[in-house]
Design a protein around this motif. Structure first.
Motif, PDB file in Angstrom:
ATOM      1  N   ARG A 126       6.764   2.567  -6.764  1.00  0.00           N
ATOM      2  CA  ARG A 126       6.010   4.379  -5.968  1.00  0.00           C
ATOM      3  C   ARG A 126       6.353   3.208  -4.195  1.00  0.00           C
ATOM      4  O   ARG A 126       6.547   4.025  -3.333  1.00  0.00           O
ATOM      5  CB  ARG A 126       5.026   3.720  -5.826  1.00  0.00           C
ATOM      6  CG  ARG A 126       4.150   4.663  -6.408  1.00  0.00           C
ATOM      7  CD  ARG A 126       4.423   6.035  -7.042  1.00  0.00           C
ATOM      8  NE  ARG A 126       4.804   6.877  -8.547  1.00  0.00           N
ATOM      9  CZ  ARG A 126       5.248   8.276  -8.807  1.00  0.00           C
ATOM     10  NH1 ARG A 126       6.539   8.265  -7.458  1.00  0.00           N
ATOM     11  NH2 ARG A 126       5.301   8.330  -9.382  1.00  0.00           N
ATOM     12  N   CYS A 127       6.315   1.740  -3.917  1.00  0.00           N
ATOM     13  CA  CYS A 127       6.393   1.037  -3.322  1.00  0.00           C
ATOM     14  C   CYS A 127       7.836   1.702  -2.079  1.00  0.00           C
ATOM     15  O   CYS A 127       8.656   1.860  -1.207  1.00  0.00           O
ATOM     16  CB  CYS A 127       6.655   0.163  -2.452  1.00  0.00           C
ATOM     17  SG  CYS A 127       4.978  -0.596  -2.536  1.00  0.00           S
ATOM     18  N   CYS A 168       2.062   3.254   0.843  1.00  0.00           N
ATOM     19  CA  CYS A 168       2.606   3.682  -0.788  1.00  0.00           C
ATOM     20  C   CYS A 168       1.325   4.254  -1.151  1.00  0.00           C
ATOM     21  O   CYS A 168       0.302   3.472  -0.458  1.00  0.00           O
ATOM     22  CB  CYS A 168       2.516   2.074  -1.454  1.00  0.00           C
ATOM     23  SG  CYS A 168       2.733   1.918  -2.827  1.00  0.00           S
ATOM     24  N   CYS A 215       0.096   0.688  -2.999  1.00  0.00           N
ATOM     25  CA  CYS A 215      -0.984  -0.801  -3.003  1.00  0.00           C
ATOM     26  C   CYS A 215      -0.296  -0.259  -1.438  1.00  0.00           C
ATOM     27  O   CYS A 215      -0.693  -1.529  -0.750  1.00  0.00           O
ATOM     28  CB  CYS A 215       0.418  -1.455  -3.755  1.00  0.00           C
ATOM     29  SG  CYS A 215       2.242  -1.121  -3.151  1.00  0.00           S
TER      30      CYS A 215
HETATM   31 ZN   LIG Z   1       3.654  -0.251  -3.445  1.00  0.00          ZN
END
Ligand SMILES: [Zn+2]
Length: 75
Positions: A2-3, A69, A72
């Motif tokens: 997802r980053c 993100c 995280c």
């Molecule tokens: Zn992330």
């Protein structure tokens, strides 16, 4: 992931995967695990490997955590 890819990619028609592709990727994953366990070599930490089997091109790019993100960013 997802980053690097904050949103899901658009749905596209699925392309069949040649059986050798997962075998190749599994071998690379085992090699990375062995490097981490033994401390020998330079593991793919902070980098992502892109494999283009059609052109047989391997490329690594540096990846970093994104503070934006949703998974995280707040850790
Ligand atoms: Zn992330």
């Amino acid at each position: 992931m997802r980053c690097i890819f904050p949103k899901d990619p658009p749905e596209v028609e699925r392309v069949p995967v040649l059986g050798a592709t997962p075998a190749l990727l599994a071998s690379l994953q085992v090699m990375e695990a062995v490097k981490l366990v033994t401390g020998i070599g330079k593991p793919l930490v902070g980098r992502m490997l892109f494999v283009n089997g059609e052109e047989m091109v391997f490329e690594t790019v540096e990846v970093k955590r994104s503070m934006e993100c949703p998974v995280c960013g707040s850790l």
